[in-house]
Write an enzyme that holds these catalytic residues in place. Structure first.
Site, PDB file in Angstrom:
ATOM      1  CD  GLU A 138      23.806 -78.105  15.552  1.00  0.00           C
ATOM      2  OE1 GLU A 138      22.586 -77.937  15.641  1.00  0.00           O
ATOM      3  OE2 GLU A 138      24.461 -78.781  16.352  1.00  0.00           O
ATOM      4  CB  CYS A 147      17.370 -79.606  10.350  1.00  0.00           C
ATOM      5  SG  CYS A 147      17.214 -79.904  12.098  1.00  0.00           S
TER       6      CYS A 147
HETATM    7  P1  NAD Z   1      20.133 -69.765   5.845  1.00  0.00           P
HETATM    8  O1  NAD Z   1      21.455 -70.410   5.577  1.00  0.00           O
HETATM    9  O2  NAD Z   1      19.457 -69.088   4.711  1.00  0.00           O
HETATM   10  O3  NAD Z   1      20.286 -68.640   6.982  1.00  0.00           O
HETATM   11  C1  NAD Z   1      20.783 -68.947   8.275  1.00  0.00           C
HETATM   12  C2  NAD Z   1      21.363 -67.682   8.900  1.00  0.00           C
HETATM   13  O4  NAD Z   1      22.531 -67.273   8.193  1.00  0.00           O
HETATM   14  C3  NAD Z   1      20.403 -66.495   8.901  1.00  0.00           C
HETATM   15  O5  NAD Z   1      20.487 -65.852  10.147  1.00  0.00           O
HETATM   16  C4  NAD Z   1      20.999 -65.607   7.802  1.00  0.00           C
HETATM   17  O6  NAD Z   1      20.712 -64.237   7.961  1.00  0.00           O
HETATM   18  C5  NAD Z   1      22.472 -65.873   7.955  1.00  0.00           C
HETATM   19  N1  NAD Z   1      23.309 -65.578   6.779  1.00  0.00           N
HETATM   20  C6  NAD Z   1      22.935 -65.566   5.462  1.00  0.00           C
HETATM   21  N2  NAD Z   1      24.017 -65.278   4.687  1.00  0.00           N
HETATM   22  C7  NAD Z   1      25.073 -65.101   5.520  1.00  0.00           C
HETATM   23  C8  NAD Z   1      26.467 -64.811   5.322  1.00  0.00           C
HETATM   24  N3  NAD Z   1      26.988 -64.632   4.112  1.00  0.00           N
HETATM   25  N4  NAD Z   1      27.263 -64.732   6.396  1.00  0.00           N
HETATM   26  C9  NAD Z   1      26.774 -64.921   7.634  1.00  0.00           C
HETATM   27  N5  NAD Z   1      25.473 -65.187   7.888  1.00  0.00           N
HETATM   28  C10 NAD Z   1      24.638 -65.296   6.856  1.00  0.00           C
HETATM   29  O7  NAD Z   1      19.229 -70.883   6.477  1.00  0.00           O
HETATM   30  P2  NAD Z   1      17.697 -70.790   6.987  1.00  0.00           P
HETATM   31  O8  NAD Z   1      16.789 -70.670   5.818  1.00  0.00           O
HETATM   32  O9  NAD Z   1      17.590 -69.795   8.085  1.00  0.00           O
HETATM   33  O10 NAD Z   1      17.507 -72.230   7.650  1.00  0.00           O
HETATM   34  C11 NAD Z   1      17.130 -73.375   6.939  1.00  0.00           C
HETATM   35  C12 NAD Z   1      18.268 -74.365   6.882  1.00  0.00           C
HETATM   36  O11 NAD Z   1      18.755 -74.620   8.197  1.00  0.00           O
HETATM   37  C13 NAD Z   1      17.839 -75.721   6.344  1.00  0.00           C
HETATM   38  O12 NAD Z   1      18.821 -76.209   5.467  1.00  0.00           O
HETATM   39  C14 NAD Z   1      17.768 -76.583   7.598  1.00  0.00           C
HETATM   40  O13 NAD Z   1      17.930 -77.956   7.359  1.00  0.00           O
HETATM   41  C15 NAD Z   1      18.886 -76.022   8.411  1.00  0.00           C
HETATM   42  N6  NAD Z   1      18.729 -76.323   9.831  1.00  0.00           N
HETATM   43  C16 NAD Z   1      19.588 -77.203  10.397  1.00  0.00           C
HETATM   44  C17 NAD Z   1      19.458 -77.547  11.732  1.00  0.00           C
HETATM   45  C18 NAD Z   1      20.389 -78.535  12.398  1.00  0.00           C
HETATM   46  O14 NAD Z   1      20.325 -78.645  13.600  1.00  0.00           O
HETATM   47  N7  NAD Z   1      21.224 -79.249  11.667  1.00  0.00           N
HETATM   48  C19 NAD Z   1      18.424 -76.966  12.488  1.00  0.00           C
HETATM   49  C20 NAD Z   1      17.572 -76.059  11.879  1.00  0.00           C
HETATM   50  C21 NAD Z   1      17.732 -75.740  10.543  1.00  0.00           C
END
Ligand code: NAD
Length: 457
Positions: free
Chosen positions: A229, A263
């Protein structure tokens, strides 16, 4: 073990220093979850539902304290934190009401001595790697149906919402979910990556496209259930027959709520040329009234930017829009610290050469573009690699439906925006992701439908 620091993004204050899991620790946790899952799945659904109902009671009991924890570590205005927790209760109720029918065994054929049945069995051990912007919503969209359907869950909260993740853990364990059935995995990106190396049966991720793509590559050859997501660049079109003031009021909230860090925040607005100027004036007036300040204050509407690096993204989009002829109507830069602050920012005279109309801003920044009519609006709304939500404002339902039916997005809004319902599937087209949460499908997503061919002797 690595240590990492949690800071309040509104003032830079250190809130906690935590020990992150290392790769060996993650492997031990995954092994414990594997060993515990079968016994959890063997419990009756009524017992698992009772645990989730107790969890809900805990959220109700501790709601104010939980809201304060979330506000301190994310910078979300306190009213919005309470609103997220109150909204969570409705989501839990939906899952509790729906799960029985969603995973009931169905006999789909019974003729000539032959029966055919579909049974829903738990995936097994699932990992949830989560985001910080709505940590209770996006976490529980996965955790609650996963547990109800008999899975063990390895949960990695975002490093920007870890204290909230630990509160969730406390309440689930207090509610009777065994410690090895719901297991928090703590740390930053590399800890998430270590989680991918474990033997898991499903990976449910919420976060950015960039991380989602990295995860998909890492697990691609392993054929596990994968849900991503991701972000969006969610457009709305305001037709010439819409009331510009009412649309502006609704859309200013949709763009700026949670400081634009949703999001499904409204990220691009297209307005019919006939009402463009009236809409822009009303929109700017709405945003001007939004009060930025201490997220713990009841009066605050604009909170902090949770992740400091996002300030650079916002600065770059503003500079790019200015350089390409965008007209800055409000804001345009950082607010004084300490902490991470960005002024609510509105541009008109924008177009699709500009980053702010193409790439997720994820902050209080919005571009408003004038269009000549429905055809141009549809073309521009679809000129994106994302496809999470899209909206149309018009009193004419036929017209709105005709426009929205042509837009590539998972959720469509008529005269509303920035809205998620537990009863409807939440999913994205294109680079907004694969798979879905919520609705009946979002319960079945945590099961494997198994086919039974039965010929009683
Ligand atoms: P992010 O991708 O920076 O991090 C998300 C998670 O991934 C964190 O827990 C992080 O520690 C982990 N992570 C980072 N690198 C990784 C790797 N190499 N392997 C595995 N895990 C890893 O995103 P964020 O800043 O936490 O969230 C913001 C983003 O999320 C925005 O783009 C937003 O639109 C999206 N979002 C989408 C939805 C949806 O329902 N579609 C809902 C909420 C947020």
């Amino acid at each position: 073990m690595n240590r990492f620091t949690i800071r309040n993004p509104a003032n830079g204050e250190k809130l906690a220093e935590l020990e992150a899991d290392d790769a060996a620790g993650v492997a031990i946790k995954a092994g414990r979850a594997r060993a515990a899952q079968a016994a959890w799945a063997a419990r009756s659904l009524a017992e698992r539902k009772a645990c989730i109902a107790h969890f809900r009671d805990g959220v109700v009991r501790d709601l104010d304290a939980l809201a304060a924890v979330m506000t301190r570590e994310t910078g979300k205005p306190i009213k919005m934190s309470r609103s997220e927790l109150n909204g969570l209760l409705g989501r839990i109720d939906f899952f509790l009401q729906e799960v029985d029918q969603a995973i009931a065994t169905q006999t789909v054929f019974d003729e000539g001595g032959m029966k055919e049945r579909i049974e829903h069995v738990a995936l097994g051990v699932v990992a949830n790697i989560s985001a910080w912007n709505y940590p209770w919503f996006v976490g529980c969209n996965v955790i609650v149906p996963a547990l109800l359907t008999g899975n063990a869950v390895l949960y990695k909260p975002s490093e920007y919402a870890t204290l909230t993740g630990l509160e969730m853990t406390r309440l689930l364990h207090q509610a009777g979910v065994p410690q090895d059935v719901f297991v928090p995995v703590i740390g930053e990106g590399p800890v998430g990556a270590a989680l991918l190396d474990q033997k898991i049966d499903g990976l449910f991720f919420t976060g950015s496209y960039a991380t989602g793509a990295r995860i998909a590559q890492a697990v691609g050859s392993r054929f596990m259930k994968l849900q991503l997501e991701l972000g969006g660049k969610d457009p709305t079109y305001v037709c010439d027959d819409a009331d510009p003031s009412a649309a502006a009021q609704s859309l200013a909230d949709g763009a700026m709520y949670n400081t634009g860090q949703s999001c499904c925040s409204v990220e691009r607005i297209y307005v019919h040329e006939k009402i463009h100027d009236a809409f822009v004036a009303a929109f700017v007036a709405q945003v001007k009234d939004m009060k930025a300040g201490d997220p713990m204050s009841e009066e605050t509407y604009i909170g902090a930017i949770t992740r400091a690096p996002q300030l650079d993204v916002l600065d770059a989009q503003v500079a790019d829009a200015k350089a390409k002829g965008g007209r800055l109507l409000l804001g345009g830069g950082r607010l004084p610290g300490p902490g991470n602050w960005f002024a609510p920012t509105v541009f008109s005279h924008v177009d699709h050469r500009m980053e702010l109309m193409k790439e997720e801003s994820f902050g209080p920044l919005i571009g408003i573009q004038k269009v000549s009519g429905d055809e141009e609006a549809v073309r521009l709304m679809n000129d994106t690699r994302y496809g999470l939500t899209a909206g149309v404002y018009s009193p004419n339902g036929e017209r709105a439906r005709a426009v929205l039916a042509r837009v590539n997005a998972g959720s469509l809004y008529w005269n509303c925006c920035d809205r998620v319902s537990p009863r409807l599937p939440w999913s994205g087209f294109g680079d907004s992701g694969v798979g879905l949460t919520l609705s009946t499908y979002g319960i079945q997503a945590f099961t494997r439908p198994r086919a039974w061919h039965l010929r009683p002797a």
